[in-house]
Design an enzyme around this catalytic site. Structure first.
Site, PDB file in Angstrom:
ATOM      1  N   ASP A  81      -0.413  -4.084  -6.122  1.00  0.00           N
ATOM      2  CA  ASP A  81       0.558  -3.277  -6.862  1.00  0.00           C
ATOM      3  C   ASP A  81       1.929  -3.618  -6.275  1.00  0.00           C
ATOM      4  OD1 ASP A  81       0.420  -0.505  -8.695  1.00  0.00           O
ATOM      5  OD2 ASP A  81       2.197  -0.688  -7.440  1.00  0.00           O
TER       6      ASP A  81
ATOM      7  N   LYS B 271      -3.093   5.202  -3.546  1.00  0.00           N
ATOM      8  CA  LYS B 271      -4.138   4.288  -4.002  1.00  0.00           C
ATOM      9  C   LYS B 271      -5.033   3.877  -2.831  1.00  0.00           C
ATOM     10  CE  LYS B 271      -1.223   2.422  -7.720  1.00  0.00           C
ATOM     11  NZ  LYS B 271       0.015   3.145  -7.328  1.00  0.00           N
TER      12      LYS B 271
ATOM     13  N   GLU C  87       1.652  -3.016   4.278  1.00  0.00           N
ATOM     14  CA  GLU C  87       2.967  -2.641   3.760  1.00  0.00           C
ATOM     15  C   GLU C  87       4.029  -3.321   4.622  1.00  0.00           C
ATOM     16  OE1 GLU C  87       5.970  -1.925   1.941  1.00  0.00           O
ATOM     17  OE2 GLU C  87       4.178  -1.072   0.994  1.00  0.00           O
TER      18      GLU C  87
ATOM     19  N   ALA D 238       0.769  -1.237   0.000  1.00  0.00           N
ATOM     20  CA  ALA D 238       0.000   0.000   0.000  1.00  0.00           C
ATOM     21  C   ALA D 238       0.804   1.294   0.000  1.00  0.00           C
ATOM     22  CB  ALA D 238      -0.950   0.010   1.201  1.00  0.00           C
TER      23      ALA D 238
ATOM     24  N   PRO E 180       3.043   4.465  -0.941  1.00  0.00           N
ATOM     25  CA  PRO E 180       2.942   5.495   0.098  1.00  0.00           C
ATOM     26  C   PRO E 180       1.519   5.851   0.516  1.00  0.00           C
ATOM     27  CG  PRO E 180       3.358   6.528  -2.005  1.00  0.00           C
ATOM     28  CD  PRO E 180       3.421   5.046  -2.257  1.00  0.00           C
ATOM     29  N   GLY E 181       0.488   5.302  -0.152  1.00  0.00           N
ATOM     30  CA  GLY E 181      -0.865   5.513   0.336  1.00  0.00           C
ATOM     31  C   GLY E 181      -1.829   6.188  -0.613  1.00  0.00           C
TER      32      GLY E 181
ATOM     33  N   CYS F 166       4.329  -0.475 -12.094  1.00  0.00           N
ATOM     34  CA  CYS F 166       4.817   0.754 -12.733  1.00  0.00           C
ATOM     35  C   CYS F 166       6.032   0.432 -13.601  1.00  0.00           C
ATOM     36  CB  CYS F 166       5.139   1.832 -11.706  1.00  0.00           C
ATOM     37  SG  CYS F 166       6.391   1.368 -10.493  1.00  0.00           S
TER      38      CYS F 166
END
Length: 239
Positions: free
Chosen positions: A141, A79, A97, A74, A76-77, A194
């Site tokens: 992710d 999303k 995380e 998760a 840095p937050g 990414c």
């Protein structure tokens, strides 16, 4: 009802923006008289600044109001916070995380955003702590080579050369297996990265389809994006 108030607050300080076609909650900055992060809206936790591509996974996962969502990697937050907005105050988002310093960053950002419907944890393996089939909506992710961010961070091309990606591929598959076990029958898992590396994207999805109890639900390109199909139908690459 708060969105117009936030827009007015930004406009008073000289910021201009246009709506994003893929979500009524997102805006594209058009005029920035000073850094947006120094605005009153940012100071009060009313906005979160992120790339357009980072906004798309929650949009594509599309959890309904009052849903419970698991965000497996998760920090840095951005999303996680967006998911919390989508499910609303009667919904719930669990952001996990496993890296301690990144978990601290996640918690700071979520605290600043004033989101009471989010909880966090820092487990390398969620399987022992969560019920099998307990979530109908999961966002994964995972750690990746980050080749899609090379324009901003050229070092990723050196850190994660093709011959160094194997540990990432193994980790991604393990996380997909965990996600599959935590996903309720008929639920929705959104896998995003990414990176532009096919091995971490369409090939990884294909491997999951071959070895895990998952089926592919093709994604349509979000409106207003330059999303292109890949070698696996329904998997998108976004510029």
């Amino acid at each position: 009802w708060e969105v117009p108030l936030v827009e007015d607050l930004l406009a008073v300080q000289g910021f201009r923006f246009t709506p994003e076609p893929f979500s009524p909650r997102c805006r594209r900055l058009a005029a920035e008289p000073f850094p947006l992060g120094a605005s009153l809206a940012a100071a009060f936790g009313l906005i979160y600044i992120q790339d357009r591509s980072s906004m798309l996974p929650p949009v594509c996962l599309d959890p309904p109001p009052a849903a419970s969502v698991l965000d497996m990697c998760a920090s840095p937050g951005g999303k996680t916070g967006f998911l919390a907005q989508l499910v609303g105050p009667t919904g719930f988002v669990l952001g996990n995380e496993p890296t301690p310093d990144r978990l601290s960053t996640l918690r700071r950002n979520l605290s600043r955003l004033n989101l009471p419907n989010v909880a966090t944890c820092g487990e390398p393996d969620l399987s022992p702590f969560l019920p099998q089939g307990g979530f109908r909506h999961i966002l994964l992710d995972p750690p990746c080579s980050g080749w899609g961010t090379a324009a901003k961070n050229p070092k990723v091309l050196t850190l994660w050369r093709q011959d160094k990606v194997a540990p990432l591929l193994s980790l991604q598959h393990r996380l997909l297996a965990t996600a599959a076990s935590l996903l309720a029958p008929g639920g929705r898992l959104l896998y995003s990265t990414c990176t532009t590396n096919p091995a971490e994207n369409e090939d990884q999805v294909g491997r999951a389809l071959d070895s895990l109890p998952l089926e592919l639900v093709p994604l349509d390109p979000p409106p207003g994006t330059a999303a292109e199909p890949t070698s696996l139908s329904g998997v998108l690459r976004v510029d």
